[in-house]
Design a protein around this motif. Sequence first.
Motif, short mmCIF file in Angstrom:
data_model
loop_
_atom_site.label_atom_id
_atom_site.label_comp_id
_atom_site.label_asym_id
_atom_site.label_seq_id
_atom_site.Cartn_x
_atom_site.Cartn_y
_atom_site.Cartn_z
N ARG A 50 0.81 -1.22 0.00
CA ARG A 50 0.00 0.00 0.00
C ARG A 50 0.84 1.28 0.00
N ILE A 51 2.14 1.13 0.20
CA ILE A 51 3.03 2.29 0.30
C ILE A 51 3.47 2.74 -1.09
N ASP A 52 3.36 4.02 -1.35
CA ASP A 52 3.92 4.61 -2.58
C ASP A 52 5.39 4.86 -2.29
N TRP A 53 6.26 4.02 -2.85
CA TRP A 53 7.68 4.05 -2.50
C TRP A 53 8.35 5.36 -2.89
N ASP A 54 8.05 5.88 -4.08
CA ASP A 54 8.68 7.13 -4.51
C ASP A 54 8.30 8.28 -3.56
N ALA A 55 7.04 8.32 -3.15
CA ALA A 55 6.59 9.35 -2.21
C ALA A 55 7.28 9.19 -0.86
N LEU A 56 7.42 7.95 -0.41
CA LEU A 56 8.09 7.70 0.87
C LEU A 56 9.55 8.11 0.80
N LYS A 57 10.23 7.79 -0.30
CA LYS A 57 11.62 8.20 -0.46
C LYS A 57 11.76 9.72 -0.42
N THR A 58 10.84 10.41 -1.10
CA THR A 58 10.87 11.88 -1.10
C THR A 58 10.68 12.42 0.31
N THR A 59 9.64 11.94 1.00
CA THR A 59 9.34 12.41 2.35
C THR A 59 10.48 12.09 3.31
N ALA A 60 10.95 10.86 3.26
CA ALA A 60 12.03 10.45 4.17
C ALA A 60 13.29 11.29 3.91
N GLY A 61 13.62 11.52 2.65
CA GLY A 61 14.79 12.33 2.32
C GLY A 61 14.68 13.75 2.84
N GLU A 62 13.49 14.34 2.71
CA GLU A 62 13.28 15.71 3.20
C GLU A 62 13.40 15.80 4.72
N LEU A 63 13.14 14.68 5.41
CA LEU A 63 13.22 14.67 6.87
C LEU A 63 14.56 14.16 7.38
N GLY A 64 15.48 13.84 6.46
CA GLY A 64 16.82 13.44 6.86
C GLY A 64 17.06 11.94 6.92
N PHE A 65 16.10 11.13 6.50
CA PHE A 65 16.28 9.68 6.45
C PHE A 65 16.69 9.31 5.03
N THR A 66 17.98 9.17 4.80
CA THR A 66 18.47 9.02 3.43
C THR A 66 18.99 7.62 3.12
N THR A 67 18.73 6.64 3.97
CA THR A 67 19.31 5.32 3.76
C THR A 67 18.34 4.29 3.19
N LEU A 68 17.14 4.70 2.82
CA LEU A 68 16.20 3.74 2.23
C LEU A 68 16.69 3.30 0.86
N PRO A 69 16.42 2.05 0.49
CA PRO A 69 16.83 1.58 -0.85
C PRO A 69 16.14 2.38 -1.96
#
Length: 183
Positions: A50-69
Amino acid sequence: MKILTANFLTCAVKACKSSPDSFPLHFRDAELVKQEIDYNPAFLRNLMPRIDWDALKTTAGELGFTTLPETKPEFSELPAAGQKEEDEEAPSNEDVQMETAPTDTSEQDATLKELHTILLETQVQEGKMVCGHCGHEYLIKEGIANFLLPNHLVRAIGFQGRDQDNGAQGWMSEQKGQHGYMG
């Protein structure tokens, strides 16, 4: 507001519904808080489709979580829901040797734990979410996002069959008259 929630939200302005820039909403001035909760890998595995991966990567990156695949991980090789994550038996010599070498399962488990931290334990306590299309800001106070639109944007959405100039006020007047409420 949990980061997980942001993966399901888009701008409420009607003009933004057809724009790909309205999703995901972008966090600004976000004050993050970590609230530890029990780790549940089965829940995360069931949530992943159910997760939109591209959106999660964008959000996580903006919040400083940059280690997602870069690509959405597949968790099909992990034990199914209800099965034990680890063997309770004493490990054999082969098992001990295998534990020292990195395995796909250990990498997947590390990714699941990272997703658990980002999606479920990380919360935005204060800040705002901003639409990439229209620039409207949704304030977040005490962990709650306010998605009520101001009057000028409510009129932009329109109330079909009602007085367009009065917007929400015209609709409220209609409701009072229909229901006999005189408040």
